[in-house]
Design a protein around this motif. Structure first.
Motif, short mmCIF file in Angstrom:
data_model
loop_
_atom_site.label_atom_id
_atom_site.label_comp_id
_atom_site.label_asym_id
_atom_site.label_seq_id
_atom_site.Cartn_x
_atom_site.Cartn_y
_atom_site.Cartn_z
N MET B 27 21.98 76.00 11.80
CA MET B 27 22.80 75.26 12.87
C MET B 27 22.25 73.61 12.61
O MET B 27 21.75 72.99 13.18
CB MET B 27 22.32 75.39 14.22
CG MET B 27 22.78 74.83 15.30
SD MET B 27 24.45 75.58 15.53
CE MET B 27 25.33 74.21 16.62
N THR B 28 23.03 72.93 11.51
CA THR B 28 22.72 71.72 11.07
C THR B 28 23.64 70.76 11.88
O THR B 28 24.99 71.04 12.67
CB THR B 28 22.80 71.79 9.75
OG1 THR B 28 24.02 72.06 9.09
CG2 THR B 28 21.70 72.18 8.99
N SER B 29 23.53 69.34 11.51
CA SER B 29 24.14 68.44 12.22
C SER B 29 25.98 68.90 12.35
O SER B 29 26.56 68.57 13.33
CB SER B 29 24.18 67.06 11.62
OG SER B 29 23.03 66.53 11.78
N PRO B 30 26.59 69.06 11.23
CA PRO B 30 27.99 69.34 11.29
C PRO B 30 28.34 70.43 12.21
O PRO B 30 29.39 70.35 12.68
CB PRO B 30 28.25 69.74 9.82
CG PRO B 30 27.21 69.22 8.88
CD PRO B 30 26.14 69.13 9.94
N TYR B 31 27.58 71.46 12.45
CA TYR B 31 27.72 72.26 13.32
C TYR B 31 27.49 72.01 14.75
O TYR B 31 28.20 72.58 15.91
CB TYR B 31 26.88 73.63 13.04
CG TYR B 31 27.36 74.26 11.69
CD1 TYR B 31 28.70 74.81 11.30
CD2 TYR B 31 26.36 74.17 10.52
CE1 TYR B 31 29.15 75.16 10.26
CE2 TYR B 31 26.89 74.47 9.13
CZ TYR B 31 28.28 75.07 9.28
OH TYR B 31 28.57 75.38 7.89
N THR B 32 26.43 70.98 15.00
CA THR B 32 26.32 70.58 16.38
C THR B 32 27.75 69.60 16.56
O THR B 32 28.02 69.75 17.64
CB THR B 32 25.15 69.23 16.32
OG1 THR B 32 23.88 70.23 15.73
CG2 THR B 32 25.01 68.69 17.50
N THR B 33 28.05 68.96 15.75
CA THR B 33 29.35 68.30 15.71
C THR B 33 30.60 69.10 16.18
O THR B 33 31.36 68.83 17.09
CB THR B 33 29.60 67.31 14.44
OG1 THR B 33 28.59 66.63 14.40
CG2 THR B 33 31.02 66.65 14.65
N MET B 36 30.29 70.03 19.79
CA MET B 36 30.65 68.69 20.56
C MET B 36 32.21 68.38 20.68
O MET B 36 32.87 68.10 21.60
CB MET B 36 30.14 67.43 19.94
CG MET B 36 28.34 67.37 20.22
SD MET B 36 27.55 66.27 19.24
CE MET B 36 27.88 64.72 19.86
N THR B 37 32.80 68.92 19.33
CA THR B 37 34.49 68.89 19.35
C THR B 37 34.78 69.80 20.27
O THR B 37 35.92 69.40 21.19
CB THR B 37 34.56 69.04 17.87
OG1 THR B 37 34.15 68.13 17.08
CG2 THR B 37 36.10 69.08 17.66
N VAL B 94 32.19 78.58 12.78
CA VAL B 94 32.88 77.37 13.53
C VAL B 94 34.01 77.76 14.84
O VAL B 94 33.73 77.03 15.81
CB VAL B 94 33.66 76.69 12.34
CG1 VAL B 94 34.65 75.36 13.26
CG2 VAL B 94 33.03 76.11 11.43
#
Lengths: 169, 163
Positions: B27-33, B36-37, B94
């Motif tokens: 669960m890194t930054s892109p998945y946090t994003t 949020m998306t 995703v």
């Protein structure tokens, strides 16, 4: 040669977009259903005011007069001005006022409950929401990339957009 | 105005994602994003500010409403469309993260104050039922962003300490 995988994806997207359009049209055709909590709204009253006289409704609009309190209901480029009775909270012109109550004759509305959104707070909501959209757009652009075929996570965030690196999430 | 401000939604999604990252290493930054998306998708209804549904109705001569975007059915279709463009090996992950973000948005909006005391048709098109709302805050209130911001900061700190 045509990539079958691409054709399949295009077909799926067209199918999904079509489904979405059907939902947009279907929802647009729905009548109010007070028994479900879906009370007549601005659009219903503007379309056919007489039909809802004596019924419960929930509408909102900009305050255009404070004595008496009159709100402007808007749907597209059509508007009607509704005079409120039974509501004496402090409001100022420009505030947004949502009301629930009974539709009365001569464009008057008997308010049972009202919610005021001051003009300042409406501006605040748009400004803070815009900031959030920008923050998210930067995150997406810096952390995801289009590889010509798919959207995939970047191995390292794009440094121009996120100079301090991958430290915030 | 059946929406909380977007910043509150994004901060709540960030908090959820940060807490998930304590349990899942991927669960890194892109998945946090991604979470949020998902949390902003229901507010795609704001497209109404640019393309007014009433004007579309007039132009096309058929009924039209953007509201489905702010319901379970509409947001699910939008998420499926996005998922089509995600590589196969990541698409399930995703998809679920976008759903998580969208659900957080729809649930927060069920708590909004409404004059009638009824919320919105969250499960549409399954049902047009508007559940009663506890009426905790207005979309234009300022305090929710501070509560969500504090939660996000705490989650960020916990995550940093663990890293």
């Amino acid at each position: 040669m045509i990539d079958l995988n691409t054709v399949k994806r295009v077909m799926i997207v067209i199918l999904l977009l079509t489904s979405l359009c059907i939902l947009f049209i279907y929802h647009g055709s729905l009548d109010p259903a007070p028994e479900m909590g879906a009370y007549p709204n601005e659009e219903d009253l503007i379309d056919d005011y007489e039909r809802y006289i004596g019924e419960e409704a929930e509408v909102g609009g900009k305050v255009i007069s404070t004595d008496p309190i009159i709100i402007e209901l808007e749907h597209g480029d059509r508007t009607i001005d509704l005079e409120l009775t039974g509501f004496d909270d402090d409001v100022e012109e420009g505030d947004h006022l949502s009301v629930y109550g009974i539709v009365r004759q001569d464009l008057t509305f008997e308010v049972k409950n009202g919610v005021v959104r001051p003009f300042f707070n409406i501006v605040y909501m748009y400004v803070i929401s815009f900031a959030a959209a920008m923050w998210l757009a930067f995150r997406i652009l810096s952390q995801w990339r289009w590889n010509g075929d798919h959207l995939e996570p970047r191995e390292k965030p794009m440094s121009i957009l996120l100079p301090r690196g991958d430290e915030d999430g | 105005m059946k929406m909380a401000d977007l910043m509150t939604h994004v901060l709540v999604a960030y908090t959820i994602a940060a807490l998930l990252s304590l349990k899942y290493d991927w669960m890194t930054s892109p998945y946090t994003t991604a979470v949020m998306t998902g949390a902003v998708l229901p507010d795609l209804t704001r497209i109404n500010l640019i393309l007014d549904s009433a004007l579309i109705e007039n132009y096309l001569g058929i009924p039209f409403s953007w509201t489905p975007l702010h319901t379970t059915g509409g947001v699910l279709i939008v998420i499926l469309i996005i998922t089509v463009f995600i590589p196969k090996n990541l698409s399930k992950r995703v998809f679920l993260l976008l759903v998580l973000g969208a659900v957080s948005h729809l649930v927060l909006d069920l708590l909004l104050i409404n004059a009638s005391g009824r919320s919105y048709a969250v499960l549409w098109p399954l049902t047009h039922y508007h559940p009663p709302t506890p009426g905790l805050y207005l979309s234009t209130d300022i305090f929710p962003v501070f509560v969500a911001g504090a939660a996000a900061l705490i989650a960020y700190k916990i995550k940093k300490d663990r890293d």
